[in-house]
Design a protein around this motif. Structure first.
Motif, PDB file in Angstrom:
ATOM      1  N   ILE A 183       3.392  -2.226  -5.203  1.00 20.12           N
ATOM      2  CA  ILE A 183       3.215  -1.728  -4.164  1.00 20.12           C
ATOM      3  C   ILE A 183       4.156  -1.470  -3.387  1.00 20.12           C
ATOM      4  CG2 ILE A 183       1.516  -0.658  -2.896  1.00 20.12           C
ATOM      5  CD1 ILE A 183       0.235  -1.176  -6.041  1.00 20.12           C
ATOM      6  N   ILE A 184       4.213  -0.278  -3.174  1.00 15.10           N
ATOM      7  CA  ILE A 184       5.119   0.188  -1.978  1.00 15.10           C
ATOM      8  C   ILE A 184       4.697   1.131  -1.088  1.00 15.10           C
ATOM      9  CG2 ILE A 184       7.162   1.361  -1.281  1.00 15.10           C
ATOM     10  CD1 ILE A 184       8.212   1.192  -4.201  1.00 15.10           C
ATOM     11  N   PHE A 185       4.973   0.273   0.297  1.00 16.01           N
ATOM     12  CA  PHE A 185       3.501   1.376   1.525  1.00 16.01           C
ATOM     13  C   PHE A 185       4.636   0.370   2.289  1.00 16.01           C
ATOM     14  CE2 PHE A 185       2.541  -2.940   1.568  1.00 16.01           C
ATOM     15  CZ  PHE A 185       2.630  -3.881   3.068  1.00 16.01           C
ATOM     16  N   SER A 186       4.403   1.700   3.567  1.00 13.24           N
ATOM     17  CA  SER A 186       4.631   1.773   5.558  1.00 13.24           C
ATOM     18  C   SER A 186       3.264   1.500   5.793  1.00 13.24           C
ATOM     19  CB  SER A 186       4.348   2.899   5.610  1.00 13.24           C
ATOM     20  OG  SER A 186       4.992   4.096   4.263  1.00 13.24           O
ATOM     21  N   THR A 187       3.954   0.705   6.942  1.00 13.04           N
ATOM     22  CA  THR A 187       2.733  -0.169   8.448  1.00 13.04           C
ATOM     23  C   THR A 187       3.439   0.602   9.490  1.00 13.04           C
ATOM     24  OG1 THR A 187       2.767  -2.328   7.305  1.00 13.04           O
ATOM     25  CG2 THR A 187       1.862  -2.173   9.563  1.00 13.04           C
ATOM     26  N   TRP A 212      -5.937   2.471 -12.413  1.00  9.80           N
ATOM     27  CA  TRP A 212      -6.248   2.062 -11.661  1.00  9.80           C
ATOM     28  C   TRP A 212      -5.630   2.633 -10.883  1.00  9.80           C
ATOM     29  CZ3 TRP A 212      -9.057  -3.222 -10.486  1.00  9.80           C
ATOM     30  CH2 TRP A 212      -8.881  -4.076 -11.459  1.00  9.80           C
ATOM     31  N   LEU A 213      -6.389   2.540  -9.351  1.00  9.58           N
ATOM     32  CA  LEU A 213      -6.668   4.036  -8.453  1.00  9.58           C
ATOM     33  C   LEU A 213      -6.476   2.755  -7.156  1.00  9.58           C
ATOM     34  CD1 LEU A 213      -9.176   6.310  -9.084  1.00  9.58           C
ATOM     35  CD2 LEU A 213      -7.091   6.613  -8.871  1.00  9.58           C
ATOM     36  N   LEU A 214      -4.801   3.302  -6.268  1.00 10.03           N
ATOM     37  CA  LEU A 214      -4.390   2.924  -5.301  1.00 10.03           C
ATOM     38  C   LEU A 214      -5.284   3.983  -4.431  1.00 10.03           C
ATOM     39  CD1 LEU A 214      -2.624   1.038  -3.512  1.00 10.03           C
ATOM     40  CD2 LEU A 214      -0.889   1.817  -4.112  1.00 10.03           C
ATOM     41  N   PHE A 215      -5.350   3.422  -2.740  1.00 12.50           N
ATOM     42  CA  PHE A 215      -5.152   4.281  -2.117  1.00 12.50           C
ATOM     43  C   PHE A 215      -5.782   3.398  -0.790  1.00 12.50           C
ATOM     44  CE2 PHE A 215      -9.713   2.442  -3.572  1.00 12.50           C
ATOM     45  CZ  PHE A 215     -10.081   1.884  -2.223  1.00 12.50           C
ATOM     46  N   THR A 216      -5.677   3.906   0.309  1.00 10.58           N
ATOM     47  CA  THR A 216      -5.442   3.331   2.031  1.00 10.58           C
ATOM     48  C   THR A 216      -7.348   4.028   2.316  1.00 10.58           C
ATOM     49  OG1 THR A 216      -5.413   5.924   2.887  1.00 10.58           O
ATOM     50  CG2 THR A 216      -3.452   3.966   2.257  1.00 10.58           C
ATOM     51  N   GLY A 217      -7.751   2.405   2.721  1.00  5.71           N
ATOM     52  CA  GLY A 217      -9.250   3.112   3.122  1.00  5.71           C
ATOM     53  C   GLY A 217     -10.063   2.193   4.261  1.00  5.71           C
ATOM     54  N   ASN A 218     -11.162   2.689   5.187  1.00  8.54           N
ATOM     55  CA  ASN A 218     -11.272   1.626   6.310  1.00  8.54           C
ATOM     56  C   ASN A 218     -12.740   1.242   5.785  1.00  8.54           C
ATOM     57  OD1 ASN A 218     -13.535   3.786   4.830  1.00  8.54           O
ATOM     58  ND2 ASN A 218     -14.062   3.990   6.857  1.00  8.54           N
ATOM     59  N   LEU A 219     -12.571  -0.109   4.410  1.00 11.03           N
ATOM     60  CA  LEU A 219     -13.935  -1.212   3.844  1.00 11.03           C
ATOM     61  C   LEU A 219     -13.852  -1.779   4.832  1.00 11.03           C
ATOM     62  CD1 LEU A 219     -13.120   0.162   0.448  1.00 11.03           C
ATOM     63  CD2 LEU A 219     -15.239   1.255   1.707  1.00 11.03           C
ATOM     64  N   SER A 220     -13.229  -2.080   5.692  1.00 12.55           N
ATOM     65  CA  SER A 220     -13.187  -3.941   5.939  1.00 12.55           C
ATOM     66  C   SER A 220     -12.814  -3.853   7.252  1.00 12.55           C
ATOM     67  CB  SER A 220     -12.042  -4.669   5.595  1.00 12.55           C
ATOM     68  OG  SER A 220     -12.635  -4.495   4.189  1.00 12.55           O
ATOM     69  N   GLN A 229      -4.953   3.691  13.084  1.00 10.32           N
ATOM     70  CA  GLN A 229      -6.155   3.306  12.135  1.00 10.32           C
ATOM     71  C   GLN A 229      -5.901   2.315  11.883  1.00 10.32           C
ATOM     72  OE1 GLN A 229      -7.415   7.193   9.639  1.00 10.32           O
ATOM     73  NE2 GLN A 229      -5.338   7.328   9.827  1.00 10.32           N
ATOM     74  N   PRO A 230      -5.879   1.452  12.427  1.00 11.88           N
ATOM     75  CA  PRO A 230      -5.627   0.063  12.246  1.00 11.88           C
ATOM     76  C   PRO A 230      -7.070  -0.105  11.234  1.00 11.88           C
ATOM     77  CG  PRO A 230      -7.177   0.083  14.573  1.00 11.88           C
ATOM     78  CD  PRO A 230      -6.636   1.052  14.017  1.00 11.88           C
ATOM     79  N   TYR A 231      -7.669  -0.127  10.948  1.00 10.33           N
ATOM     80  CA  TYR A 231      -8.846  -0.191  10.220  1.00 10.33           C
ATOM     81  C   TYR A 231      -8.564  -0.411   8.589  1.00 10.33           C
ATOM     82  CZ  TYR A 231      -9.933   4.581  10.982  1.00 10.33           C
ATOM     83  OH  TYR A 231      -9.739   5.699  12.095  1.00 10.33           O
ATOM     84  N   GLY A 232      -7.018   0.720   9.083  1.00 14.53           N
ATOM     85  CA  GLY A 232      -6.470   1.158   7.432  1.00 14.53           C
ATOM     86  C   GLY A 232      -5.642   0.013   6.716  1.00 14.53           C
ATOM     87  N   ASP A 233      -6.382  -0.468   5.601  1.00 11.82           N
ATOM     88  CA  ASP A 233      -5.901  -1.412   4.520  1.00 11.82           C
ATOM     89  C   ASP A 233      -5.497  -0.588   3.225  1.00 11.82           C
ATOM     90  OD1 ASP A 233      -5.323  -3.393   5.531  1.00 11.82           O
ATOM     91  OD2 ASP A 233      -6.733  -3.442   6.358  1.00 11.82           O
ATOM     92  N   LEU A 234      -4.913  -1.176   2.506  1.00 11.10           N
ATOM     93  CA  LEU A 234      -4.964  -1.043   0.861  1.00 11.10           C
ATOM     94  C   LEU A 234      -5.771  -1.507  -0.028  1.00 11.10           C
ATOM     95  CD1 LEU A 234      -0.691  -1.183   0.739  1.00 11.10           C
ATOM     96  CD2 LEU A 234      -2.304   0.766   1.281  1.00 11.10           C
ATOM     97  N   TYR A 235      -6.356  -0.449  -1.076  1.00 12.84           N
ATOM     98  CA  TYR A 235      -7.565  -0.885  -1.817  1.00 12.84           C
ATOM     99  C   TYR A 235      -7.092  -1.069  -3.215  1.00 12.84           C
ATOM    100  CZ  TYR A 235      -9.671  -1.992   2.129  1.00 12.84           C
ATOM    101  OH  TYR A 235     -10.430  -2.804   3.250  1.00 12.84           O
ATOM    102  N   GLU A 267      -2.183  -0.802  11.062  1.00 11.83           N
ATOM    103  CA  GLU A 267      -1.958   0.434   9.870  1.00 11.83           C
ATOM    104  C   GLU A 267      -1.367   0.494   8.912  1.00 11.83           C
ATOM    105  OE1 GLU A 267      -2.903   5.518   9.546  1.00 11.83           O
ATOM    106  OE2 GLU A 267      -2.566   4.421  11.841  1.00 11.83           O
ATOM    107  N   ASN A 268      -1.844   0.221   7.462  1.00 14.13           N
ATOM    108  CA  ASN A 268      -1.374   0.811   6.103  1.00 14.13           C
ATOM    109  C   ASN A 268      -1.850   1.639   5.607  1.00 14.13           C
ATOM    110  OD1 ASN A 268      -0.328  -2.490   6.751  1.00 14.13           O
ATOM    111  ND2 ASN A 268      -2.202  -2.659   6.771  1.00 14.13           N
ATOM    112  N   GLY A 269      -0.738   2.454   4.890  1.00 16.32           N
ATOM    113  CA  GLY A 269      -1.026   3.653   4.091  1.00 16.32           C
ATOM    114  C   GLY A 269       0.625   3.957   3.263  1.00 16.32           C
TER     115      GLY A 269
END
Length: 660
Positions: A10-14, A572-580, A594-600, A618-620
């Motif tokens: 998984i490659i992502f930005s913060t 599988w689906l990878l996404f950013t979300g506010n779930l936690s 969006q400091p609630y933004g995490d990867l799932y 914020e990870n996205g």
């Protein structure tokens, strides 16, 4: 490895994180430096980011958080013996706010995941530092959420900012509606709410607490609360606490000092401030009795942000963290790719210094946008970088699976209206010359200028078509276009979705059977909340994937899920979300949109939900690379010194939502 578990990289930005370069600094005799020169000392070693320290003694022995191992871990620094990791026998992605008192280490961790959706897992724990005793004790009741601990002068009482067992008010992150809660160290279940609405408590002696919150007039301010001997009937609704800092500036993250000769109470506090007309966060001393401010860090580093002050036990030293600058030793390069600890075996996590990664068909290269301007390529081992487009706004990339020298991108401003001109471009290049940093390209625009906002391209597995989002109908819906000729040369353009809502950020599955995307079609009047949908490329089989709860539940309409993409096997689906919720008090950090933004990740049927990131950032803009990328040494740690990257300059924003 479980065959049913996701794998690859998984490659992502913060947001901002790669530019922090935090180290912890101290000033000697902070209560008397007004009449003497200020001398600043760096207490950490310039490896990764180091922050949220606390002194143990007057010899500047320090516990602090460092991300040098790929996740926040607690370290100990002694003046003459270097830095060492404090081992904690838990598997966690997040540790914060350490305090070491009486041979016990107190800290916030998020390793016990909340059973409730939209609820933070942050809780207070303690561990003995006595050799042979590694028991981890949870001090926060199960189902409760605690942040920002502070221990009283005697060591007998703890204060925290707490949501209690209330759920997180979704998307709340400016001024958290936490309460100030206190309890005895020996009886953590004997909790008393001493003040409604407050954060970041700090003890002055054993009977006074300072804390911050946003006042009714809009200014963040410090409040003082004197506690009675009997707490059993105390619930402060705001009358018992006294505002001590004046309006006209923002004051937050207080730290109370001990005054020589009277260690029970003090009227001196250190605070972070944001002042009108000033662009930087600074540490100041404030005398509660005289109502006078005394500048500290602005006198020595006027153009650097400073964070989260703390005093030594006898107030001999004042500490804080900031961007280390060029005058200090340590890391000076931001790697393009940096390993981050993954919670899933067989799934590698890599933080990108850029946005919108897309991997080449072979997996050998990654295309990305550096700061939403330009298009660059980096080798997947982080060892070489090339520039394809320079000084031209572009975002969201898709590498053709069938053509190794073709990348699709969006050219034009991001976050704009349906009619703003944004175009899908086909970027072609001949080869990547190892002896050159800039590669000649051919840019072919595929969408008409008059068609408005066209963005977020995703290429079909055969490379012949693109799905993208367009505002040409007056609403942002999905379209499929000829990936070679586009509509400019008579190629086919077909509308895939149609409605008075927003369908956006599509991703074509590697097996070609589905297109996943984010949409607010279930509630078009709410432009902030999006859920995941899938549809066949011919427009049939549209369905919503329920992640936060079952269909019809209250939780699913609170979803804010974006940047969805498929795994290599399309399962599988990878996404950013506010779930936690939020993991730490956002006011204590640099700007996060969006400091609630995490990867799932989640399966196509909505099962198997796993959280991949857990921090205060914020990870996205994630991408799923098909293989486990070769970024590790045999010792299992990133060899950061051999990676290429940009020069570390400390270029990040402080809180953009805190208006002066």
């Amino acid at each position: 490895m479980d065959s049913q578990s996701p794998n690859g990289s998984i490659i992502f930005s913060t947001v901002g994180r790669t530019n922090y370069g935090f180290d912890i600094f101290s000033l000697k005799s902070p209560l008397s430096f007004l009449n003497s020169p200020i001398t600043e000392h760096c207490l950490t070693d310039g490896a990764s980011v180091n922050f949220n320290g606390q002194f143990i003694d007057e010899d500047q022995t320090l516990v602090f958080v460092s991300e040098r191992s790929g996740a926040p871990r607690i370290h100990l620094s002694r003046r003459h013996s270097g830095i060492e990791l404090i081992p904690i026998s838990i598997n966690t992605l997040f540790l914060d706010r350490p305090i070491l008192r009486n041979n016990r280490l107190y800290y916030i961790s998020a390793h016990q995941h909340s059973e409730k959706i939209f609820t933070s897992s942050s809780a207070l724990y303690c561990t003995s530092t006595v050799e042979g005793d590694n028991e981890v004790k949870r001090l926060t009741p199960q189902g409760y959420v605690d942040y920002s601990p502070s221990i009283s002068k005697s060591g007998h009482m703890i204060a925290v900012a707490s949501y209690g067992n209330r759920g997180w008010p979704t998307e709340e992150f400016h001024d958290l509606s936490t309460d100030i809660v206190v309890f005895p160290v020996s009886k953590p279940d004997s909790r008393t709410i001493v003040c409604r609405h407050g954060g970041w408590p700090t003890w002055s002696g054993d009977s006074t607490i300072y804390f911050h919150r946003k006042a009714d007039d809009g200014w963040w301010s410090i409040f003082k609360l004197d506690l009675p001997d009997d707490l059993s009937n105390l619930v402060d609704e705001g009358n018992a606490s006294i505002r001590v800092t004046p309006p006209g500036l923002h004051c937050f993250t207080p730290a109370a000092a001990a005054v020589s000769g009277d260690h029970s109470k003090t009227s001196i506090i250190a605070i972070a401030t944001r002042r009108p007309g000033k662009s930087y966060r600074h540490i100041e001393i404030f005398d509660v009795e005289t109502q006078k401010f005394f500048p500290v860090t602005e006198l020595i580093n006027p153009t650097i942000h400073h964070y989260n002050p703390f005093f030594s036990p006898e107030s001999t030293y004042l500490g804080y963290h900031r961007y280390r600058g060029e005058s200090c030793s340590g890391e000076t390069t931001i790697p393009y790719l940096d390993s981050v600890i993954s919670p899933v075996n067989g799934l590698k996590m890599l933080r990108l210094n850029g946005f919108f990664p897309a991997s080449s068909p072979s997996g050998e290269f990654i295309a990305f946008n550096p700061g939403f301007k330009g298009l660059e390529i980096v080798k997947s081992d982080g060892s070489k970088k090339w520039t394809l487009i320079k000084d031209r706004t572009s975002f969201c990339n898709s590498w053709s699976p069938a053509e190794p020298h073709v990348i699709y991108t969006s050219i034009g401003p991001i976050f704009e209206s349906v009619k703003t001109t944004v175009q899908i471009a086909r970027v072609s290049f001949s080869s990547l010359n190892v002896n050159s940093d800039e590669i000649p390209v051919e840019i072919k625009v595929l969408t008409g200028e008059e068609t408005g906002n066209n963005a977020f391209p995703s290429c079909s597995p055969d490379g012949k078509h693109l799905v993208f989002r367009s505002g040409r109908s007056g609403y942002k819906n999905l379209y499929i276009i000829d990936g070679v000729n586009g509509e400019m040369e008579g190629g086919e353009v077909r509308q895939l979705t149609n409605g008075a809502w927003i369908d956006t950020m599509p991703n074509w599955s590697p097996d070609g059977k589905l297109i996943a995307f984010s949409s607010n079609r279930h509630n078009p009047n709410d432009i902030n909340r999006f859920s995941i949908y899938v549809v066949h490329p011919d427009g049939s089989g549209l369905r919503r994937i329920y992640v936060a709860g079952p269909e019809g539940s209250e939780e699913v309409d609170k979803e804010r899920l974006n940047h969805v993409c498929f795994s290599k096997d399309s399962e599988w689906l990878l996404f950013t979300g506010n779930l936690s919720g939020v993991t730490a008090e956002p006011v204590s950090l640099p700007n996060q949109f969006q400091p609630y933004g995490d990867l799932y990740v989640v399966k196509l049927d909505g099962s198997g939900l796993r959280r991949l990131t857990c921090n205060g950032y914020e990870n996205g803009t994630p991408a799923w690379h098909p293989s486990t990328m070769p970024m590790e040494t045999t010792a299992g740690e990133t060899e950061r010194s051999v990676l290429v990257g940009e020069k570390l300059k400390g270029e990040f924003d402080d809180l953009l939502w805190m208006k002066c």
